[in-house]
Design a protein around this motif. Structure first.
Motif, PDB file in Angstrom:
ATOM      1  N   ARG A   1       0.827  -1.212   0.000  1.00  0.00           N
ATOM      2  CA  ARG A   1       0.000   0.000   0.000  1.00  0.00           C
ATOM      3  C   ARG A   1       0.860   1.259   0.000  1.00  0.00           C
ATOM      4  O   ARG A   1       0.568   2.221  -0.718  1.00  0.00           O
ATOM      5  CB  ARG A   1      -0.939  -0.021   1.210  1.00  0.00           C
ATOM      6  CG  ARG A   1      -2.047  -1.057   1.115  1.00  0.00           C
ATOM      7  CD  ARG A   1      -3.099  -0.854   2.198  1.00  0.00           C
ATOM      8  NE  ARG A   1      -2.542  -1.065   3.534  1.00  0.00           N
ATOM      9  CZ  ARG A   1      -2.483  -2.253   4.138  1.00  0.00           C
ATOM     10  NH1 ARG A   1      -2.910  -3.341   3.498  1.00  0.00           N
ATOM     11  NH2 ARG A   1      -1.996  -2.356   5.349  1.00  0.00           N
ATOM     12  N   LEU A   2       1.926   1.253   0.788  1.00  0.00           N
ATOM     13  CA  LEU A   2       2.801   2.424   0.842  1.00  0.00           C
ATOM     14  C   LEU A   2       3.498   2.675  -0.489  1.00  0.00           C
ATOM     15  O   LEU A   2       3.816   3.817  -0.838  1.00  0.00           O
ATOM     16  CB  LEU A   2       3.858   2.247   1.941  1.00  0.00           C
ATOM     17  CG  LEU A   2       3.399   2.464   3.381  1.00  0.00           C
ATOM     18  CD1 LEU A   2       4.551   2.224   4.340  1.00  0.00           C
ATOM     19  CD2 LEU A   2       2.854   3.880   3.574  1.00  0.00           C
ATOM     20  N   ALA A   3       3.737   1.601  -1.236  1.00  0.00           N
ATOM     21  CA  ALA A   3       4.397   1.741  -2.533  1.00  0.00           C
ATOM     22  C   ALA A   3       3.427   2.175  -3.625  1.00  0.00           C
ATOM     23  O   ALA A   3       3.827   2.356  -4.781  1.00  0.00           O
ATOM     24  CB  ALA A   3       5.054   0.419  -2.921  1.00  0.00           C
ATOM     25  N   GLY A   4       2.165   2.366  -3.286  1.00  0.00           N
ATOM     26  CA  GLY A   4       1.165   2.751  -4.277  1.00  0.00           C
ATOM     27  C   GLY A   4       0.773   1.605  -5.189  1.00  0.00           C
ATOM     28  O   GLY A   4       0.247   1.831  -6.291  1.00  0.00           O
ATOM     29  N   LEU A   5       1.013   0.373  -4.742  1.00  0.00           N
ATOM     30  CA  LEU A   5       0.675  -0.806  -5.541  1.00  0.00           C
ATOM     31  C   LEU A   5      -0.563  -1.464  -4.952  1.00  0.00           C
ATOM     32  O   LEU A   5      -1.058  -1.079  -3.890  1.00  0.00           O
ATOM     33  CB  LEU A   5       1.856  -1.789  -5.540  1.00  0.00           C
ATOM     34  CG  LEU A   5       3.208  -1.241  -6.001  1.00  0.00           C
ATOM     35  CD1 LEU A   5       4.297  -2.287  -5.832  1.00  0.00           C
ATOM     36  CD2 LEU A   5       3.123  -0.785  -7.458  1.00  0.00           C
ATOM     37  N   THR A   6      -1.035  -2.491  -5.648  1.00  0.00           N
ATOM     38  CA  THR A   6      -2.184  -3.248  -5.147  1.00  0.00           C
ATOM     39  C   THR A   6      -1.862  -4.730  -5.166  1.00  0.00           C
ATOM     40  O   THR A   6      -1.049  -5.205  -5.958  1.00  0.00           O
ATOM     41  CB  THR A   6      -3.444  -2.998  -6.003  1.00  0.00           C
ATOM     42  OG1 THR A   6      -3.182  -3.396  -7.358  1.00  0.00           O
ATOM     43  CG2 THR A   6      -3.850  -1.541  -5.965  1.00  0.00           C
ATOM     44  N   ALA A   7      -2.518  -5.442  -4.269  1.00  0.00           N
ATOM     45  CA  ALA A   7      -2.406  -6.904  -4.231  1.00  0.00           C
ATOM     46  C   ALA A   7      -3.782  -7.482  -4.565  1.00  0.00           C
ATOM     47  O   ALA A   7      -4.790  -7.000  -4.053  1.00  0.00           O
ATOM     48  CB  ALA A   7      -1.964  -7.367  -2.852  1.00  0.00           C
ATOM     49  N   PRO A   8      -3.821  -8.463  -5.475  1.00  0.00           N
ATOM     50  CA  PRO A   8      -2.696  -9.187  -6.059  1.00  0.00           C
ATOM     51  C   PRO A   8      -2.247  -8.670  -7.426  1.00  0.00           C
ATOM     52  O   PRO A   8      -1.361  -9.279  -8.030  1.00  0.00           O
ATOM     53  CB  PRO A   8      -3.252 -10.588  -6.183  1.00  0.00           C
ATOM     54  CG  PRO A   8      -4.699 -10.371  -6.526  1.00  0.00           C
ATOM     55  CD  PRO A   8      -5.109  -9.149  -5.744  1.00  0.00           C
ATOM     56  N   ALA A   9      -2.825  -7.589  -7.920  1.00  0.00           N
ATOM     57  CA  ALA A   9      -2.535  -7.172  -9.299  1.00  0.00           C
ATOM     58  C   ALA A   9      -1.053  -6.877  -9.509  1.00  0.00           C
ATOM     59  O   ALA A   9      -0.458  -7.306 -10.507  1.00  0.00           O
ATOM     60  CB  ALA A   9      -3.382  -5.938  -9.647  1.00  0.00           C
ATOM     61  N   ASP A  10      -0.448  -6.144  -8.576  1.00  0.00           N
ATOM     62  CA  ASP A  10       0.965  -5.803  -8.710  1.00  0.00           C
ATOM     63  C   ASP A  10       1.877  -6.777  -7.970  1.00  0.00           C
ATOM     64  O   ASP A  10       2.979  -7.085  -8.429  1.00  0.00           O
ATOM     65  CB  ASP A  10       1.217  -4.390  -8.193  1.00  0.00           C
ATOM     66  CG  ASP A  10       0.435  -3.347  -8.974  1.00  0.00           C
ATOM     67  OD1 ASP A  10       0.561  -3.335 -10.215  1.00  0.00           O
ATOM     68  OD2 ASP A  10      -0.299  -2.561  -8.350  1.00  0.00           O
ATOM     69  N   LEU A  11       1.420  -7.230  -6.804  1.00  0.00           N
ATOM     70  CA  LEU A  11       2.217  -8.170  -6.015  1.00  0.00           C
ATOM     71  C   LEU A  11       1.271  -9.057  -5.207  1.00  0.00           C
ATOM     72  O   LEU A  11       0.592  -8.586  -4.301  1.00  0.00           O
ATOM     73  CB  LEU A  11       3.168  -7.424  -5.069  1.00  0.00           C
ATOM     74  CG  LEU A  11       4.213  -8.297  -4.363  1.00  0.00           C
ATOM     75  CD1 LEU A  11       5.257  -8.797  -5.369  1.00  0.00           C
ATOM     76  CD2 LEU A  11       4.913  -7.515  -3.251  1.00  0.00           C
ATOM     77  N   ALA A  12       1.235 -10.325  -5.578  1.00  0.00           N
ATOM     78  CA  ALA A  12       0.422 -11.284  -4.827  1.00  0.00           C
ATOM     79  C   ALA A  12       1.183 -11.694  -3.568  1.00  0.00           C
ATOM     80  O   ALA A  12       2.411 -11.823  -3.585  1.00  0.00           O
ATOM     81  CB  ALA A  12       0.121 -12.504  -5.684  1.00  0.00           C
ATOM     82  N   VAL A  13       0.458 -11.922  -2.480  1.00  0.00           N
ATOM     83  CA  VAL A  13       1.087 -12.254  -1.201  1.00  0.00           C
ATOM     84  C   VAL A  13       0.336 -13.429  -0.575  1.00  0.00           C
ATOM     85  O   VAL A  13      -0.896 -13.446  -0.534  1.00  0.00           O
ATOM     86  CB  VAL A  13       1.062 -11.057  -0.226  1.00  0.00           C
ATOM     87  CG1 VAL A  13       1.777 -11.411   1.075  1.00  0.00           C
ATOM     88  CG2 VAL A  13       1.687  -9.823  -0.872  1.00  0.00           C
ATOM     89  N   ILE A  14       1.107 -14.396  -0.064  1.00  0.00           N
ATOM     90  CA  ILE A  14       0.510 -15.548   0.611  1.00  0.00           C
ATOM     91  C   ILE A  14       1.245 -15.798   1.915  1.00  0.00           C
ATOM     92  O   ILE A  14       2.468 -15.742   1.976  1.00  0.00           O
ATOM     93  CB  ILE A  14       0.534 -16.803  -0.301  1.00  0.00           C
ATOM     94  CG1 ILE A  14      -0.131 -17.995   0.396  1.00  0.00           C
ATOM     95  CG2 ILE A  14       1.952 -17.149  -0.741  1.00  0.00           C
ATOM     96  CD1 ILE A  14      -0.355 -19.185  -0.532  1.00  0.00           C
ATOM     97  N   GLY A  15       0.493 -16.041   2.991  1.00  0.00           N
ATOM     98  CA  GLY A  15       1.076 -16.240   4.312  1.00  0.00           C
ATOM     99  C   GLY A  15       0.977 -17.677   4.782  1.00  0.00           C
ATOM    100  O   GLY A  15       0.742 -18.604   4.002  1.00  0.00           O
TER     101      GLY A  15
END
Length: 329
Positions: A257-271
């Motif tokens: 969010r701070l980088a102005g990106l979105t998940a998962p469109a710009d960076l997908a994240v899995i925990g």
């Protein structure tokens, strides 16, 4: 308050109320085999014990059998997260069904040598998350400890190989079309036992699937530092990140969010772990979870089998690790 109020109820009190001998009370309460006791006498003794609130002395039972009915679990100096807490709760319940009591001792060997801990309890079994030395194992065996189980380490056969968790994470991202992955490594040295094999699982899956990465960044629970890691991943062409656990994944999402990106469109994240905040964050966190009830059942069955001289059950790796699909990946 009278002296009688403070006095411990003994088998003699139960024997007087039930009209039987103390030996009969002992046979009934300890379920001693090969004793001919009528159902009516057994019922009379149990009713008397219940009325008086009597239970056999654990100390006396230890003297009689040479060990207690305690299973000692030694925890390292770890942060106790929801997954470990869930496993311990399930393990306590599973052992209780067999008349065993789980005692958990957190800390490290520098605080108190483990020899002092198990000697103070004389447990039926010892479970630990780290390796024992050859000398430690020999000492416990000679003292009558039926089972010594290292859950992680050189000699361990863990119920849930942590590599499976990393592979599950990476496989999900690769199936979704990501061709260069990142790995968000924790900054807490205490959890390397989990983090290293999870990273190895991601590496194995990337290699087998012939995709790039994982580009590894150490991510603290600080949104500005997570932001810097996200920018490096984005510049390197990483489109999907496997995080050590959900807390680290939430930090990555804050960095996105701070980088102005979105998940998962710009960076997908899995925990990993499926902690409650994973369901509440926006976007909700895709994660991998472990069936801790099944893990506890396996450990309990292993302990009970060893105490009774039976072979250990097979390690139940199938279907223990499950993907929880949400919005972030």
């Amino acid at each position: 308050m009278s002296e009688q109020t403070h006095r411990r109820i003994t088998s003699a009190d139960v024997a007087r109320l039930a009209g039987v001998s103390r030996a009969t009370v002992s046979y009934v309460m300890n379920d001693t085999p090969r004793q001919t006791i009528s159902p009516s006498t057994r019922t009379r003794v149990l009713d008397a014990a219940a009325r008086l609130g009597y239970s056999p002395s654990a100390a006396a039972r230890t003297l009689r059998t040479g060990r207690s009915d305690v299973v000692l679990c030694l925890l390292p100096d770890w942060p106790i997260g929801p997954e470990v807490g869930s496993m311990l709760g399930n393990l306590s319940t599973a052992l209780a069904r067999h008349g065993l009591t789980l005692v958990v001792h957190p800390g490290n060997r520098e605080d108190r040598p483990i020899g002092e801990i198990w000697k103070a309890i004389t447990p039926a079994a010892v479970i630990a998350y780290t390796d024992f030395s050859v000398g430690e194992i020999a000492a416990m065996r000679s003292a009558g400890v039926a089972l010594v189980v290292p859950i992680f380490g050189r000699e361990a056969q863990p119920a849930v190989p942590q590599q499976l968790i990393g592979r599950q994470q990476a496989a999900h991202l690769i199936t979704a079309g990501h061709t260069r992955l990142g790995y968000a490594y924790p900054d807490d040295e205490r959890v390397r036992t989990f983090a290293e094999p999870r990273l190895a699982g991601v590496q194995d899956e990337c290699r087998d699937s012939q995709v790039g990465g994982p580009a590894t960044e150490t991510v603290t629970l600080d949104r500005d530092q997570a932001h810097a890691a996200v920018r490096r991943w984005h510049a390197a062409g990483v489109t999907g990140v496997c995080a050590y656990n959900d807390e680290v994944a939430l930090a990555v999402l804050a960095g996105v969010r701070l980088a102005g990106l979105t998940a998962p469109a710009d960076l997908a994240v899995i925990g990993v772990d499926d902690i409650p905040p994973a369901r509440l964050v926006i976007p909700s966190l895709t994660t991998v979870t472990t069936d801790q009830a099944a893990v506890a059942a396996y450990l309990s069955a292993t302990v009970v089998a060893a105490i009774n001289g039976r072979p250990a059950p097979a390690v139940p790796t199938a279907d223990l690790v499950q993907l929880v699909r949400r919005e972030s990946a």
